[in-house]
Design a protein around this motif. Structure first.
Motif, PDB file in Angstrom:
ATOM      1  N   VAL A  50       0.919  -1.593   0.241  1.00 13.21           N
ATOM      2  CA  VAL A  50      -0.224  -0.239   0.224  1.00 13.21           C
ATOM      3  C   VAL A  50       1.136   0.870  -0.108  1.00 13.21           C
ATOM      4  O   VAL A  50       0.355   2.617  -0.545  1.00 13.21           O
ATOM      5  CB  VAL A  50      -0.582  -0.424   1.295  1.00 13.21           C
ATOM      6  N   GLU A  51       1.981   1.156   0.933  1.00 14.69           N
ATOM      7  CA  GLU A  51       2.751   2.231   0.573  1.00 14.69           C
ATOM      8  C   GLU A  51       3.749   2.482  -0.143  1.00 14.69           C
ATOM      9  O   GLU A  51       3.039   3.537  -0.666  1.00 14.69           O
ATOM     10  CB  GLU A  51       4.493   2.056   1.880  1.00 14.69           C
ATOM     11  N   ALA A  52       4.210   1.369  -1.620  1.00 16.53           N
ATOM     12  CA  ALA A  52       4.257   1.810  -3.401  1.00 16.53           C
ATOM     13  C   ALA A  52       2.800   2.559  -3.711  1.00 16.53           C
ATOM     14  O   ALA A  52       3.836   3.078  -4.354  1.00 16.53           O
ATOM     15  CB  ALA A  52       4.913  -0.197  -3.477  1.00 16.53           C
ATOM     16  N   ILE A  53       1.976   1.929  -3.628  1.00 15.08           N
ATOM     17  CA  ILE A  53       1.041   2.106  -4.560  1.00 15.08           C
ATOM     18  C   ILE A  53       0.782   3.559  -3.782  1.00 15.08           C
ATOM     19  O   ILE A  53       0.622   4.760  -4.786  1.00 15.08           O
ATOM     20  CB  ILE A  53      -0.346   1.665  -3.951  1.00 15.08           C
ATOM     21  N   MET A  54       0.766   3.939  -2.722  1.00 12.41           N
ATOM     22  CA  MET A  54       1.118   5.272  -2.442  1.00 12.41           C
ATOM     23  C   MET A  54       1.532   6.754  -2.692  1.00 12.41           C
ATOM     24  O   MET A  54       1.568   7.727  -2.738  1.00 12.41           O
ATOM     25  CB  MET A  54       0.394   6.053  -0.630  1.00 12.41           C
ATOM     26  N   THR A  55       3.181   5.788  -2.567  1.00 14.72           N
ATOM     27  CA  THR A  55       4.593   6.209  -3.165  1.00 14.72           C
ATOM     28  C   THR A  55       4.303   6.870  -4.883  1.00 14.72           C
ATOM     29  O   THR A  55       4.257   8.432  -5.102  1.00 14.72           O
ATOM     30  CB  THR A  55       4.943   5.777  -3.408  1.00 14.72           C
ATOM     31  N   GLY A  56       3.074   6.285  -5.106  1.00 16.35           N
ATOM     32  CA  GLY A  56       2.875   6.425  -7.312  1.00 16.35           C
ATOM     33  C   GLY A  56       2.547   7.562  -7.435  1.00 16.35           C
ATOM     34  O   GLY A  56       1.926   8.211  -8.416  1.00 16.35           O
ATOM     35  N   ILE A  57       1.572   7.608  -6.437  1.00 18.37           N
ATOM     36  CA  ILE A  57       0.402   8.726  -6.199  1.00 18.37           C
ATOM     37  C   ILE A  57       0.560  10.230  -6.427  1.00 18.37           C
ATOM     38  O   ILE A  57       0.625  11.395  -7.075  1.00 18.37           O
ATOM     39  CB  ILE A  57      -1.158   7.998  -5.286  1.00 18.37           C
ATOM     40  N   ALA A  58       1.923  10.160  -5.122  1.00 14.81           N
ATOM     41  CA  ALA A  58       2.125  11.061  -4.543  1.00 14.81           C
ATOM     42  C   ALA A  58       3.343  11.455  -6.087  1.00 14.81           C
ATOM     43  O   ALA A  58       2.934  12.821  -6.169  1.00 14.81           O
ATOM     44  CB  ALA A  58       2.936  11.067  -3.439  1.00 14.81           C
ATOM     45  N   VAL A  59       4.072  10.975  -6.549  1.00 17.84           N
ATOM     46  CA  VAL A  59       4.918  11.104  -7.761  1.00 17.84           C
ATOM     47  C   VAL A  59       4.138  11.597  -8.727  1.00 17.84           C
ATOM     48  O   VAL A  59       4.441  12.592  -8.741  1.00 17.84           O
ATOM     49  CB  VAL A  59       5.311   9.944  -8.391  1.00 17.84           C
ATOM     50  N   VAL A  60       2.863  11.405  -8.723  1.00 20.05           N
ATOM     51  CA  VAL A  60       1.845  12.093  -9.909  1.00 20.05           C
ATOM     52  C   VAL A  60       1.719  13.027  -9.773  1.00 20.05           C
ATOM     53  O   VAL A  60       1.268  14.676 -10.474  1.00 20.05           O
ATOM     54  CB  VAL A  60       0.459  11.068 -10.566  1.00 20.05           C
ATOM     55  N   GLU A  61       1.223  13.198  -8.509  1.00 22.31           N
ATOM     56  CA  GLU A  61       0.271  14.564  -8.083  1.00 22.31           C
ATOM     57  C   GLU A  61       1.320  16.163  -8.337  1.00 22.31           C
ATOM     58  O   GLU A  61       1.100  16.959  -8.173  1.00 22.31           O
ATOM     59  CB  GLU A  61       0.353  13.997  -5.853  1.00 22.31           C
ATOM     60  N   ALA A  62       2.939  15.381  -7.734  1.00 23.47           N
ATOM     61  CA  ALA A  62       3.956  16.483  -7.580  1.00 23.47           C
ATOM     62  C   ALA A  62       4.350  16.741  -9.054  1.00 23.47           C
ATOM     63  O   ALA A  62       4.390  18.434  -9.505  1.00 23.47           O
ATOM     64  CB  ALA A  62       5.441  15.746  -6.628  1.00 23.47           C
ATOM     65  N   GLU A  63       4.185  16.107  -9.773  1.00 24.81           N
ATOM     66  CA  GLU A  63       3.956  16.321 -12.041  1.00 24.81           C
ATOM     67  C   GLU A  63       2.700  17.160 -12.214  1.00 24.81           C
ATOM     68  O   GLU A  63       2.836  18.077 -13.105  1.00 24.81           O
ATOM     69  CB  GLU A  63       4.571  15.083 -12.436  1.00 24.81           C
ATOM     70  N   VAL A  64       1.553  16.531 -11.320  1.00 21.74           N
ATOM     71  CA  VAL A  64       1.016  17.376 -11.967  1.00 21.74           C
ATOM     72  C   VAL A  64       0.672  19.230 -10.749  1.00 21.74           C
ATOM     73  O   VAL A  64       0.118  20.208 -12.382  1.00 21.74           O
ATOM     74  CB  VAL A  64      -0.622  16.889 -11.138  1.00 21.74           C
ATOM     75  N   ALA A  65       1.141  19.142 -10.477  1.00 12.44           N
ATOM     76  CA  ALA A  65       1.463  21.017  -9.402  1.00 12.44           C
ATOM     77  C   ALA A  65       1.998  21.140 -10.585  1.00 12.44           C
ATOM     78  O   ALA A  65       2.193  22.702 -10.741  1.00 12.44           O
ATOM     79  CB  ALA A  65       2.180  20.353  -8.076  1.00 12.44           C
ATOM     80  N   LYS A  66       2.976  20.865 -11.166  1.00  8.55           N
ATOM     81  CA  LYS A  66       4.501  21.269 -12.120  1.00  8.55           C
ATOM     82  C   LYS A  66       3.698  21.058 -13.827  1.00  8.55           C
ATOM     83  O   LYS A  66       4.112  22.107 -14.518  1.00  8.55           O
ATOM     84  CB  LYS A  66       5.665  20.447 -12.093  1.00  8.55           C
ATOM     85  N   GLY A  67       2.298  21.404 -14.006  1.00  9.97           N
ATOM     86  CA  GLY A  67       1.957  21.473 -15.650  1.00  9.97           C
ATOM     87  C   GLY A  67       1.222  19.848 -15.867  1.00  9.97           C
ATOM     88  O   GLY A  67       0.944  20.339 -17.108  1.00  9.97           O
ATOM     89  N   ALA A  68       2.078  18.267 -15.894  1.00 13.16           N
ATOM     90  CA  ALA A  68       1.457  17.910 -16.594  1.00 13.16           C
ATOM     91  C   ALA A  68       0.314  17.157 -16.735  1.00 13.16           C
ATOM     92  O   ALA A  68      -0.338  17.456 -15.458  1.00 13.16           O
ATOM     93  CB  ALA A  68       2.867  16.569 -16.172  1.00 13.16           C
ATOM     94  N   ARG A  69      -0.145  16.604 -17.648  1.00 13.35           N
ATOM     95  CA  ARG A  69      -1.579  17.015 -17.840  1.00 13.35           C
ATOM     96  C   ARG A  69      -1.768  14.835 -18.996  1.00 13.35           C
ATOM     97  O   ARG A  69      -2.337  14.081 -18.929  1.00 13.35           O
ATOM     98  CB  ARG A  69      -1.984  17.357 -18.583  1.00 13.35           C
ATOM     99  N   LEU A  70      -0.963  14.702 -19.237  1.00 14.73           N
ATOM    100  CA  LEU A  70      -0.440  13.190 -19.864  1.00 14.73           C
ATOM    101  C   LEU A  70       0.658  12.320 -18.777  1.00 14.73           C
ATOM    102  O   LEU A  70       1.771  12.704 -18.921  1.00 14.73           O
ATOM    103  CB  LEU A  70       0.289  13.233 -21.270  1.00 14.73           C
ATOM    104  N   PHE A  71       0.520  10.986 -18.747  1.00 14.32           N
ATOM    105  CA  PHE A  71       1.544   9.948 -17.911  1.00 14.32           C
ATOM    106  C   PHE A  71       1.438   8.584 -19.194  1.00 14.32           C
ATOM    107  O   PHE A  71       0.776   8.710 -19.463  1.00 14.32           O
ATOM    108  CB  PHE A  71       1.019   9.269 -16.722  1.00 14.32           C
ATOM    109  N   ALA A  72       2.527   8.408 -18.825  1.00 12.27           N
ATOM    110  CA  ALA A  72       2.947   7.192 -19.981  1.00 12.27           C
ATOM    111  C   ALA A  72       3.830   5.799 -17.784  1.00 12.27           C
ATOM    112  O   ALA A  72       4.236   6.562 -17.291  1.00 12.27           O
ATOM    113  CB  ALA A  72       3.528   6.862 -20.718  1.00 12.27           C
ATOM    114  N   THR A  73       3.397   4.770 -18.150  1.00 16.25           N
ATOM    115  CA  THR A  73       4.163   3.723 -17.063  1.00 16.25           C
ATOM    116  C   THR A  73       5.530   3.136 -17.905  1.00 16.25           C
ATOM    117  O   THR A  73       5.526   3.507 -18.686  1.00 16.25           O
ATOM    118  CB  THR A  73       2.859   2.838 -17.050  1.00 16.25           C
ATOM    119  N   GLY A  74       6.495   3.470 -16.786  1.00  8.78           N
ATOM    120  CA  GLY A  74       7.565   2.482 -17.405  1.00  8.78           C
ATOM    121  C   GLY A  74       7.734   1.634 -15.993  1.00  8.78           C
ATOM    122  O   GLY A  74       7.534   2.242 -15.009  1.00  8.78           O
TER     123      GLY A  74
END
Length: 357
Positions: free
Chosen positions: A157-181
């Motif tokens: 669960v911590e790893a899932i929440m980490t992924g969510i937090a990483v996305v939130e940080a990128e959204v705050a910088k303006g990202a609107r499209l993501f890819a998984t790697g």
């Protein structure tokens, strides 16, 4: 620890439940516009479907998706002890440095697609330092799932929440499209185990050659997956239990990326086998995330087509790739760009003065 698990799972459930519904009206407007363009209806095939899906996901007819990021989650797997890979575990941190220095295939393709590569250490079994590294280590590699559970439920669960937090940080910088790697020696073994349980498929149908193993190692890899499932008895009705017992930290992180992107109405392009495994878990935890996913390509890895069917996805391209890293997903960015440009720049029958009949 149980209180921590309960609190994190409650937060995860809240985020999953907050994903906005797919905007059917916006998707329909995109379809109607497409039918007015100077072409036979439906003649652009999946490019028209992409435009409608992007409209429905974002709620905008022609969204600006120029700011985009590929999130590369990196982690190690204890099951490598079983000799299931053609490469040693030491390759994982070496490849992470390659990503950070811009020398991997995903870096090259991301530069072409005007995307930022965000490399996250979520579970590499080595100390890593680099100015461009997002250091969010949840585990120092998973445990050997052929001998015990790969992770605790809390770690998953911590790893899932980490992924969510990483996305939130990128959204705050303006990202609107993501890819998984992803990067992690041994992660096709974990993906095959998860897929076998959640998609109810035998390991013979989910275990592939990964890094290019021979027939003997392939047969051994199948037996390792069977042993891990038999030993840990993951509950197919509980995706978190499956993820913890036979999964990987980077797979869990990508589950978070998908759920987090969906919660912010950001389309997320799914890469190959490992990423689609994360998509399957995300679809179980947050069914509303599925309309935000676009499958980039059909991997050459055995079982990928059945896995996509289990999620409800259809690939855009088939180039017999099986590299991972997000390479197929980044390539698909070009198709999304093409779709939106066609919709915005093509003349309509009326504007061009062309008769439809």
């Amino acid at each position: 620890m149980s209180s921590n698990i309960t609190e994190l799972e409650t937060r995860l459930q809240h985020i999953a439940g907050s994903i906005p519904p797919f905007d059917q009206e916006a998707a329909r407007r995109a379809e109607l516009h497409s039918d007015q363009l100077t072409k036979p209806p439906g003649s652009l095939g999946k490019l028209e479907a992409i435009a409608a899906q992007l409209a429905g996901a974002t709620g905008e007819l022609w969204p600006d998706l120029s700011k985009r990021a590929v999130i590369v989650m990196a982690a190690d797997h204890g099951v490598c002890e079983e000799g299931i890979s053609a490469f040693p575990q030491a390759v994982t941190p070496q490849m992470v440095h390659n990503f950070l220095n811009g020398g991997a295939a995903v870096n090259v393709l991301a530069r072409q697609a005007r995307a930022e590569v965000v490399c996250v250490d979520i579970g590499v079994a080595a100390e890593l330092e680099h100015e461009n590294l997002v250091s969010r280590k949840v585990v120092w590699g998973t445990r050997n799932m052929a001998k015990e559970a790969a992770m605790t439920r809390l770690e998953a669960v911590e790893a899932i929440m980490t992924g969510i937090a990483v996305v939130e940080a990128e959204v705050a910088k303006g990202a609107r499209l993501f890819a998984t790697g992803e990067m992690g020696i041994g992660n096709t073994t974990a993906s095959a185990a998860i897929t076998s349980v959640l998609a109810d498929l035998s390991p013979e149908l989910t275990v592939g050659r990964g890094t290019g193993i021979n027939d003997g190692v392939l047969a051994h890899k199948v037996e390792v997956v069977k042993r891990a499932i038999g030993l840990n008895q993951p509950d197919s009705g509980d995706p978190l239990d499956v993820l913890a017992k036979v999964g990987g930290a980077e797979i869990a992180g990508l589950v978070g990326v998908i759920i987090g992107a969906s919660a912010h109405r950001c389309p997320v392009v799914i890469d190959g086998y490992i990423s689609t495994t994360a998509a399957l878990v995300a679809s179980k935890l947050a069914p509303a995330s599925v309309p935000y996913m676009l499958a980039s390509h059909l991997s050459h890895e055995l079982g990928h087509s059945r896995l996509m069917e289990a999620v409800g996805l259809s690939p855009l391209i088939h180039l017999e790739m099986r590299l991972g890293e997000g390479t197929g997903a980044v390539l698909a960015f070009h198709l999304l760009d093409a779709s939106l440009l066609l919709m915005k720049e093509m003349a309509t029958f009326d504007s061009a003065g062309i008769s439809k009949s």
